[in-house]
Design a protein around this motif. Structure first.
Motif, mmCIF file in Angstrom:
data_model
loop_
_atom_site.group_PDB
_atom_site.id
_atom_site.type_symbol
_atom_site.label_atom_id
_atom_site.label_comp_id
_atom_site.label_asym_id
_atom_site.label_seq_id
_atom_site.Cartn_x
_atom_site.Cartn_y
_atom_site.Cartn_z
ATOM 1 N N GLY A 62 0.812 -1.212 0.000
ATOM 2 C CA GLY A 62 0.000 0.000 0.000
ATOM 3 C C GLY A 62 0.844 1.259 0.000
ATOM 4 N N GLU A 63 0.171 2.393 -0.149
ATOM 5 C CA GLU A 63 0.864 3.679 -0.185
ATOM 6 C C GLU A 63 0.920 4.336 1.186
ATOM 7 N N GLY A 64 0.226 3.757 2.167
ATOM 8 C CA GLY A 64 0.203 4.343 3.496
ATOM 9 C C GLY A 64 1.013 3.532 4.495
ATOM 10 N N VAL A 65 1.334 4.169 5.614
ATOM 11 C CA VAL A 65 2.056 3.522 6.701
ATOM 12 C C VAL A 65 1.072 2.712 7.534
ATOM 13 N N ALA A 66 1.456 1.487 7.863
ATOM 14 C CA ALA A 66 0.647 0.662 8.757
ATOM 15 C C ALA A 66 1.193 0.816 10.173
ATOM 16 N N LYS A 67 0.326 0.723 11.154
ATOM 17 C CA LYS A 67 0.786 0.775 12.541
ATOM 18 C C LYS A 67 0.127 -0.359 13.323
ATOM 19 N N ASP A 68 0.721 -0.649 14.473
ATOM 20 C CA ASP A 68 0.219 -1.716 15.356
ATOM 21 C C ASP A 68 0.041 -3.033 14.601
ATOM 22 N N VAL A 69 1.076 -3.440 13.894
ATOM 23 C CA VAL A 69 1.027 -4.641 13.058
ATOM 24 C C VAL A 69 1.185 -5.882 13.935
ATOM 25 N N GLU A 70 0.289 -6.833 13.757
ATOM 26 C CA GLU A 70 0.361 -8.125 14.443
ATOM 27 C C GLU A 70 0.362 -9.228 13.394
ATOM 28 N N VAL A 71 1.306 -10.159 13.550
ATOM 29 C CA VAL A 71 1.406 -11.294 12.638
ATOM 30 C C VAL A 71 1.284 -12.566 13.472
ATOM 31 N N ASN A 72 0.260 -13.363 13.170
ATOM 32 C CA ASN A 72 0.030 -14.616 13.892
ATOM 33 C C ASN A 72 0.040 -15.774 12.900
ATOM 34 N N PHE A 73 0.886 -16.755 13.166
ATOM 35 C CA PHE A 73 0.951 -17.923 12.298
ATOM 36 C C PHE A 73 -0.059 -18.947 12.803
ATOM 37 N N ILE A 74 -1.174 -19.054 12.098
ATOM 38 C CA ILE A 74 -2.232 -19.991 12.472
ATOM 39 C C ILE A 74 -1.766 -21.412 12.223
ATOM 40 N N LYS A 75 -1.131 -21.655 11.079
ATOM 41 C CA LYS A 75 -0.494 -22.942 10.792
ATOM 42 C C LYS A 75 0.984 -22.642 10.620
ATOM 43 N N ASP A 76 1.736 -22.973 11.637
ATOM 44 C CA ASP A 76 3.164 -22.657 11.703
ATOM 45 C C ASP A 76 3.961 -23.681 10.900
ATOM 46 N N PHE A 77 5.232 -23.413 10.712
ATOM 47 C CA PHE A 77 6.096 -24.331 9.993
ATOM 48 C C PHE A 77 7.498 -24.260 10.574
ATOM 49 N N ARG A 78 8.132 -25.409 10.635
ATOM 50 C CA ARG A 78 9.500 -25.519 11.149
ATOM 51 C C ARG A 78 10.462 -25.296 9.996
ATOM 52 N N ARG A 79 11.154 -24.160 10.021
ATOM 53 C CA ARG A 79 12.044 -23.787 8.929
ATOM 54 C C ARG A 79 13.316 -24.623 8.956
ATOM 55 N N PHE A 80 13.739 -25.108 7.788
ATOM 56 C CA PHE A 80 14.944 -25.931 7.625
ATOM 57 C C PHE A 80 14.973 -27.109 8.601
ATOM 58 N N ASN A 81 13.767 -27.644 8.928
ATOM 59 C CA ASN A 81 13.622 -28.787 9.847
ATOM 60 C C ASN A 81 14.345 -28.572 11.170
ATOM 61 N N ASN A 82 14.420 -27.338 11.623
ATOM 62 C CA ASN A 82 15.088 -26.991 12.872
ATOM 63 C C ASN A 82 14.021 -26.653 13.914
ATOM 64 N N ASP A 83 14.050 -27.354 15.055
ATOM 65 C CA ASP A 83 13.043 -27.158 16.102
ATOM 66 C C ASP A 83 13.074 -25.761 16.714
ATOM 67 N N GLU A 84 14.141 -25.025 16.516
ATOM 68 C CA GLU A 84 14.251 -23.688 17.089
ATOM 69 C C GLU A 84 13.900 -22.595 16.076
ATOM 70 N N GLN A 85 13.486 -22.970 14.883
ATOM 71 C CA GLN A 85 13.235 -21.968 13.851
ATOM 72 C C GLN A 85 11.812 -22.041 13.308
ATOM 73 N N TYR A 86 10.842 -21.953 14.175
ATOM 74 C CA TYR A 86 9.449 -21.853 13.743
ATOM 75 C C TYR A 86 9.159 -20.413 13.345
ATOM 76 N N PHE A 87 8.247 -20.238 12.420
ATOM 77 C CA PHE A 87 7.875 -18.885 12.031
ATOM 78 C C PHE A 87 7.285 -18.099 13.196
ATOM 79 N N SER A 88 6.589 -18.765 14.081
ATOM 80 C CA SER A 88 5.984 -18.073 15.217
ATOM 81 C C SER A 88 7.026 -17.482 16.164
ATOM 82 N N SER A 89 8.297 -17.837 15.987
ATOM 83 C CA SER A 89 9.338 -17.297 16.857
ATOM 84 C C SER A 89 10.110 -16.131 16.214
#
Length: 192
Positions: A62-89
């Protein structure tokens, strides 16, 4: 007398038409002004430029600034099969974001394209993104991002990085020079 009535009718009609056109212009300018201040944050998957890894992008188109952004991973995923690298983290999911300017984006690596294709082809990430515009209009969207939609769509034209664009544009220049050369040769043959 009839001329005065006709003239008055024409002037009244022109005034009404002019008023209606002015109202439409005001409505349109308000929409444009609103668009200039409206953020539009989108999540999408794409192949990295080297075509080895898959990336998750979160971008404000968009052309405007967003504020108070919240990102919630409803279905998370383990990145590079590493237990410490979930998107929710990742930071934006953990802490949110006070302000997200236009054309700004975050890029997160999902994993190897080969591994994702072989082991997680039917997986997907589901992410909910909520935010406000600077005038406190609230927006919320849920993005379902299946991995299998990315496979086989690895190339972007032109490439995104300067290092990728250099050979791309050199090739374009070369093809244009060849066309000009053929054209010049044809012109010379036609003269002889």
């Amino acid at each position: 007398m009839n001329t005065e009535i006709i003239l008055s009718s024409v002037i009244a009609t022109a005034t009404i038409v002019y008023t209606i056109v002015t109202i439409f212009q005001l409505i349109e300018s308000r929409k444009v002004r609103l668009q200039k201040s409206t953020p539009n944050i989108i999540a999408f998957l794409k192949s990295a430029e080297n075509h080895i890894a898959m990336e998750l992008h979160i971008k404000n188109f968009g052309e405007g600034v967003a504020k108070d952004v919240e990102v919630n991973f409803i279905k998370d995923f383990r990145r590079f099969n590493n237990d410490e690298q979930y998107f929710s983290s990742v930071g934006i999911a953990q802490n949110g974001l006070n302000y997200f300017p236009p054309n700004h984006f975050f890029k997160y690596y999902v994993g190897s394209m080969v591994t994702l294709y072989e082991e997680n082809e039917n997986e997907k990430i589901v992410v909910k993104i909520s935010y406000k515009s600077l005038d406190n209009r609230y927006f919320s969207n849920i993005f379902e991002l299946p991995f299998n939609q990315i496979f086989g769509q690895n190339y972007s034209s032109p490439p995104e990085t300067y290092m990728g664009q250099i050979p791309y544009y050199l090739k374009e220049i070369n093809s244009q020079l060849k066309k000009m050369n053929v054209y010049s040769e044809n012109q010379l043959r036609n003269k002889n």
